[in-house]
Design an enzyme around this catalytic site. Structure first.
Site, PDB file in Angstrom:
ATOM      1  N   HIS A 196       0.808  -1.315  -0.163  1.00  0.00           N
ATOM      2  CA  HIS A 196      -0.280   0.745  -0.155  1.00  0.00           C
ATOM      3  C   HIS A 196       1.104   1.114   0.330  1.00  0.00           C
ATOM      4  CE1 HIS A 196      -3.369  -2.267   2.149  1.00  0.00           C
ATOM      5  NE2 HIS A 196      -3.193  -2.513   0.885  1.00  0.00           N
TER       6      HIS A 196
HETATM    7  C1  LIG Z   1       0.614  -7.259  -5.058  1.00  0.00           C
HETATM    8  C2  LIG Z   1      -0.584  -6.004  -4.501  1.00  0.00           C
HETATM    9  C3  LIG Z   1      -1.670  -6.686  -4.114  1.00  0.00           C
HETATM   10  C4  LIG Z   1      -2.566  -5.212  -3.158  1.00  0.00           C
HETATM   11  N1  LIG Z   1      -3.762  -6.182  -2.954  1.00  0.00           N
HETATM   12  C5  LIG Z   1      -4.594  -5.383  -3.041  1.00  0.00           C
HETATM   13  C6  LIG Z   1      -5.824  -5.301  -2.070  1.00  0.00           C
HETATM   14  O1  LIG Z   1      -6.035  -6.867  -1.699  1.00  0.00           O
HETATM   15  N2  LIG Z   1      -7.112  -4.647  -1.511  1.00  0.00           N
HETATM   16  C7  LIG Z   1      -6.117  -2.745  -2.026  1.00  0.00           C
HETATM   17  O2  LIG Z   1      -7.309  -2.410  -2.136  1.00  0.00           O
HETATM   18  N3  LIG Z   1      -5.398  -2.345  -2.108  1.00  0.00           N
HETATM   19  C8  LIG Z   1      -4.192  -3.524  -2.772  1.00  0.00           C
HETATM   20  N4  LIG Z   1      -2.954  -3.466  -3.217  1.00  0.00           N
HETATM   21  C9  LIG Z   1      -2.934  -1.844  -3.260  1.00  0.00           C
HETATM   22  C10 LIG Z   1      -3.790  -1.560  -4.140  1.00  0.00           C
HETATM   23  O3  LIG Z   1      -3.619  -2.087  -6.199  1.00  0.00           O
HETATM   24  C11 LIG Z   1      -3.077   0.157  -4.606  1.00  0.00           C
HETATM   25  O4  LIG Z   1      -3.529   1.243  -3.961  1.00  0.00           O
HETATM   26  C12 LIG Z   1      -3.232   0.477  -6.347  1.00  0.00           C
HETATM   27  O5  LIG Z   1      -4.060  -0.169  -7.421  1.00  0.00           O
HETATM   28  C13 LIG Z   1      -3.040   2.154  -6.904  1.00  0.00           C
HETATM   29  O6  LIG Z   1      -3.503   2.391  -7.644  1.00  0.00           O
HETATM   30  P1  LIG Z   1      -2.898   3.548  -8.632  1.00  0.00           P
HETATM   31  O7  LIG Z   1      -3.345   4.387  -9.720  1.00  0.00           O
HETATM   32  O8  LIG Z   1      -2.500   4.541  -7.658  1.00  0.00           O
HETATM   33  O9  LIG Z   1      -1.540   2.903  -9.593  1.00  0.00           O
HETATM   34  P2  LIG Z   1      -1.409   1.929 -10.145  1.00  0.00           P
HETATM   35  O10 LIG Z   1      -3.012   1.021 -10.309  1.00  0.00           O
HETATM   36  O11 LIG Z   1      -0.277   0.794  -9.495  1.00  0.00           O
HETATM   37  O12 LIG Z   1      -0.992   2.665 -11.871  1.00  0.00           O
HETATM   38  C14 LIG Z   1      -0.171   2.861 -12.038  1.00  0.00           C
HETATM   39  C15 LIG Z   1      -0.332   2.119 -14.031  1.00  0.00           C
HETATM   40  O13 LIG Z   1       1.233   3.014 -14.278  1.00  0.00           O
HETATM   41  C16 LIG Z   1       1.439   2.816 -14.894  1.00  0.00           C
HETATM   42  N5  LIG Z   1       2.854   3.600 -15.628  1.00  0.00           N
HETATM   43  C17 LIG Z   1       3.774   3.639 -14.195  1.00  0.00           C
HETATM   44  N6  LIG Z   1       4.636   4.725 -15.055  1.00  0.00           N
HETATM   45  C18 LIG Z   1       4.433   4.624 -16.200  1.00  0.00           C
HETATM   46  C19 LIG Z   1       5.347   4.973 -17.308  1.00  0.00           C
HETATM   47  N7  LIG Z   1       5.844   6.425 -17.109  1.00  0.00           N
HETATM   48  N8  LIG Z   1       4.292   5.226 -18.593  1.00  0.00           N
HETATM   49  C20 LIG Z   1       3.559   4.822 -19.066  1.00  0.00           C
HETATM   50  N9  LIG Z   1       2.299   4.147 -17.580  1.00  0.00           N
HETATM   51  C21 LIG Z   1       3.347   4.062 -16.499  1.00  0.00           C
HETATM   52  C22 LIG Z   1       1.723   1.255 -14.581  1.00  0.00           C
HETATM   53  O14 LIG Z   1       2.192   0.081 -15.613  1.00  0.00           O
HETATM   54  C23 LIG Z   1       0.107   1.356 -13.743  1.00  0.00           C
HETATM   55  O15 LIG Z   1      -0.310   0.305 -15.136  1.00  0.00           O
HETATM   56  C24 LIG Z   1      -2.492  -4.063  -3.652  1.00  0.00           C
HETATM   57  C25 LIG Z   1      -1.217  -3.995  -4.686  1.00  0.00           C
HETATM   58  C26 LIG Z   1      -0.823  -5.159  -5.155  1.00  0.00           C
HETATM   59  C27 LIG Z   1       1.304  -4.453  -5.636  1.00  0.00           C
END
Ligand SMILES: Cc1cc2nc3c(=O)[nH]c(=O)nc-3n(C[C@H](O)[C@H](O)[C@H](O)COP(=O)(O)OP(=O)(O)OC[C@H]3O[C@@H](n4cnc5c(N)ncnc54)[C@H](O)[C@@H]3O)c2cc1C
Length: 546
Positions: A474
Site C-alpha cells: 500500500h
Molecule cells: C500485490 C498487490 C496486492 C494488493 N492488494 C490489495 C488489496 O487486496 N486491496 C486493495 O485495496 N489494494 C491492494 N493493493 C494496492 C492497490 O492495488 C493500489 O494501491 C492501487 O492499485 C494503486 O493505484 P494507482 O492508480 O495509484 O497505481 P497503479 O494501479 O499501480 O497504476 C499505475 C499504472 O501506471 C503505469 N505506469 C507507471 N509509470 C508509467 C510510465 N512512465 N508510462 C506509462 N505507464 C506507466 C503502470 O504500469 C500502472 O499500470 C495491492 C497492490 C499490490 C501490488
C-alpha cells in the site's frame, strides 16, 4: 493499438492505465467533448490469471504484468531488501492485487480535510465511492449500485474464517459484517472487487466500455519518459514504444497516474523534484520541489504462520492434483470455491490500546501458508494471520537512480523507523495472538510455527517483525496533496507552481488510508476526473465571456 499520426495531439494525456488512470480515461471521454490519450507502460490484460481471483498468487513474480520493484536495504529491517510488486498492465495494480475492497475510515478523509484540503472530508468523498461502486448487497446511504467497480461477498464461508470471527468475539471484539459500513471495528469476511467469481479490475470495469469511444486512444507498451514543458506549463509527453520515441501534445492537461513509485519518478525525470538529486543525474531543473518522492508511506505486515490440525487449507488443495482438478471444475461449473478467493478471506480491524479512538491495526486471515509472500505453499495444512499497523509514522522516499526512464528508482519506505510504529506493531502481534489462542481458533492450531511460542517478550516480537515483516502493498503519499511548502499537489490535484499538470493516483494521499488502498485510488480517480471536467468548463466559460 498504436494511434495514427493524426491522433498525436490530444486534449488530455493520462500517463498510466492503473486503478486511477482507467477511471480518468473513462470519465474524461464520456461527454465526447475531449480527446484523450491513455499511455500504459505494460501490455493488454489478456493473462487469464488476472481475471481469476486466486490467480493473484501467480502474478506476484511475473515480469510480464509486474514492475517487480524492490526496496533499498531497509536499515530498521535488518538491512533486508523487500519486494514491492506493482501492476504493469492495463488495470495497473488493480489487475494484480489481492481484491480486498476496503475504503479506509471516515476519520482518514476528515483528517485530510483538517490538513487544509478542501473537498476531501469523508462527506465530500463518499459520493465518489458510491458512484464507483456496484455493490452486490444493494445501495444504501454508504454504498452504491450501478457503478463500474463490482464489489461482492466471498462465494462461501470457510471453517477457519468462521473460527477466527468467533475467536475474535471470544476475545471481546465485535463481529462486523461490513468493514465499509458505519464502523470498521471488529472481525468478519472481506468483500472483493469481483463479479460472478471474476476479478473486476479498473480495466474491466472502466476501460472496456470507454475503449469503444472514438475520442479515446489507448497505447500499451508505451513508457512515458518525460513530460514536456513550455516554461512552467506542461504541453505534452515524450514516450517510447519499443525503440521508437514519440511525442504527444496535450492542449488542456497532462495527468500523471503512474502510481506511488512511478509518478514521482516521472516528475523527477521531467525536472520536477529535489534540485540536487536532479542535477546529480544531469536533469535540467524546471522546479526545485523537495516534496516529489518524499513522504513515502506503506503498510508493513507481520505474518504469523500456523500449522493447521485439519487438511482444510489451500495448501491441501494446491498440493493434491485430485483436489486441484476438483476446485477447477467447481469454479468452471459454479464460480464458487477456492479459485474465487482474494488475498485475505476474513480479517478484522482492532484497537491495540484503549486510547485509540478508531482501529489502529488490520488483520488478514489467509487460508494458505508459505515462507513469504509469493513463495511456494507449505506441503502441510497451514494458514497465516498477518497484522499491519494502519497509520504508520515512518516516512521514506522514492528517488531516481538514473536519468534513464527504464531504470527503477530507489525505494526506501523506512519501515519501523519510528518508535511509535514499533510499539503499535508489537501490540498488534500480541492482540492477534490473544485472538488465535481463544478456544474457537485453538482447535485448528497444531503448531505456532512463526513466531514460535517462546518468542514472547516485546523485544523478541519486535525482532521477529524486523526479521520477517514485509509490505502489504500500500505505498502512497510520494506526491502528497497539501497546503504546505513541501506538498506536491494542491486540493485540486494540480502540481504546485506548474500549469496544466496534475497527479491523480494513490501518490497524492496526504496520509495512507486505514485499510487497503485500491478503493481510495479509484475514488481519487473519480474525484480527479470531476475536478478536471469542472475546471475545463470554468475556463471555457471564461473564454466565452472574454
Ligand atoms: C500485490 C498487490 C496486492 C494488493 N492488494 C490489495 C488489496 O487486496 N486491496 C486493495 O485495496 N489494494 C491492494 N493493493 C494496492 C492497490 O492495488 C493500489 O494501491 C492501487 O492499485 C494503486 O493505484 P494507482 O492508480 O495509484 O497505481 P497503479 O494501479 O499501480 O497504476 C499505475 C499504472 O501506471 C503505469 N505506469 C507507471 N509509470 C508509467 C510510465 N512512465 N508510462 C506509462 N505507464 C506507466 C503502470 O504500469 C500502472 O499500470 C495491492 C497492490 C499490490 C501490488
Amino acid at each position: 493499438m498504436a494511434p495514427g499520426p493524426q491522433l498525436e495531439s490530444f486534449d488530455y494525456i493520462v500517463v498510466g492505465a492503473g486503478s486511477a488512470g482507467c477511471v480518468l480515461a473513462n470519465r474524461l471521454t464520456a461527454s465526447s467533448r475531449h480527446r484523450v490519450l491513455l499511455l500504459e507502460a505494460g501490455g493488454r490484460d489478456s493473462n487469464i490469471w488476472i481475471h481469476i481471483p486466486l490467480g493473484y498468487g501467480k502474478l506476484f513474480n511475473d515480469a510480464r504484468v509486474n514492475w517487480l520493484y524492490s526496496t533499498e536495504p531497509e536499515p530498521d529491517m535488518n538491512n533486508r531488501t523487500l519486494i514491492q510488486p506493482r501492476g504493469k498492465v492495463l488495470g495497473g495494480s488493480s489487475s494484480i492485487n489481492g481484491l480486498l475492497y476496503i475504503r479506509g475510515q471516515a476519520e482518514d478523509f476528515d483528517h485530510w480535510r483538517q490538513l487544509g484540503n478542501a473537498g476531501w472530508s469523508f462527506e465530500d468523498v463518499l459520493p465518489y465511492f458510491r458512484r464507483a461502486e456496484d455493490q452486490e448487497r444493494g445501495a444504501d446511504a454508504l454504498h452504491g449500485t450501478g457503478g463500474p467497480l463490482a464489489v461482492s461477498d466471498v462465494s462461501e464461508p470457510h471453517p477457519l474464517c468462521e473460527a477466527f470471527i468467533e475467536a475474535a468475539q471470544q476475545a471481546g471484539f465485535p463481529r462486523n459484517d461490513d468493514f465499509n459500513g458505519p464502523s470498521q471495528e471488529g472481525a468478519g469476511y472481506f468483500q472483493l472487487t469481483a463479479r460472478n467469481g471474476r476479478r473486476c479490475t479498473t480495466a474491466v470495469g472502466y476501460l472496456r466500455q470507454a475503449k469503444r469511444r472514438p475520442n479515446l486512444a489507448v497505447v500499451t507498451d508505451a513508457l512515458a519518459s518525460r513530460i514536456l514543458f513550455d516554461g512552467r506549463r506542461a504541453i505534452g509527453v515524450e514516450y517510447r514504444v519499443g525503440d521508437t520515441a514519440r511525442v504527444a501534445h496535450a492542449g488542456c492537461e497532462v495527468i500523471v497516474a503512474g502510481g506511488a513509485f512511478n509518478s514521482p519518478q516521472l516528475l523527477q525525470l521531467s525536472g520536477l523534484g529535489p534540485a540536487a538529486l536532479l542535477q546529480s543525474h544531469g536533469i535540467p531543473v524546471i522546479a526545485d520541489m523537495p516534496g516529489v518522492g518524499a513522504d513515502l508511506q506503506d503498510h508493513l505486515q507481520v505474518r504469523m504462520q500456523y500449522r493447521c490440525t485439519e487438511p482444510i487449507t489451500m495448501n491441501d488443495v494446491i498440493n493434491s492434483w485430485r483436489r486441484r482438478i476438483g476446485a477447477g471444475l467447481r469454479y468452471i461449473l459454479s464460480r464458487k470455491g477456492l479459485l474465487t478467493i482474494g488475498a485475505g478471506y476474513a480479517g478484522g480491524f482492532f484497537r491495540t490500546h484503549a486510547g485509540a479512538t478508531t482501529p489502529d491495526v488490520q488483520v488478514h486471515l489467509i487460508i494458505f501458508s508459505g515462507d513469504s509472500s509469493g513463495a511456494a505453499l507449505h506441503p502441510f495444512p497451514g494458514f497465516i494471520a498477518s497484522v499491519c499497523q494502519l497509520r504508520p509514522e515512518s516516512r521514506g522516499f522514492v528517488h531516481i537512480k538514473s536519468a534513464d526512464p527504464t531504470m527503477p528508482p530507489a525505494i526506501q519506505p523506512r519501515y519501523l523507523s519510528s518508535a511509535f510504529d514499533c510499539d503499535t506493531v508489537v501490540a498488534g502481534m500480541k492482540l492477534l495472538r490473544g485472538i488465535m489462542r481463544q478456544p474457537a481458533m485453538r482447535r485448528y492450531i497444531a503448531e505456532e510455527r512463526a513466531p514460535t511460542p517462546d518468542c514472547m517478550s516485546d523485544a523478541d516480537l519486535l525482532a521477529f517483525a524486523r526479521a520477517t515483516g514485509s509490505t502489504v502493498f500500500h505505498p502512497t503519499s510520494t506526491c502528497r496533496m497539501g497546503q504546505d511548502a513541501a506538498a506536491v499537489v494542491d486540493e485540486r490535484l494540480r502540481v504546485r507552481g506548474i500549469e496544466r499538470l496534475r497527479v491523480v493516483d494513490a501518490s497524492i494521499m496526504p496520509t495512507v488510508v486505514s485499510g487497503n488502498t485500491n478503493a481510495a485510488a479509484v475514488m481519487i480517480g473519480e474525484k480527479g476526473a470531476d475536478m478536471i471536467s469542472q475546471d475545463a468548463k470554468a475556463s471555457a466559460a471564461v473564454r466565452l465571456s472574454a
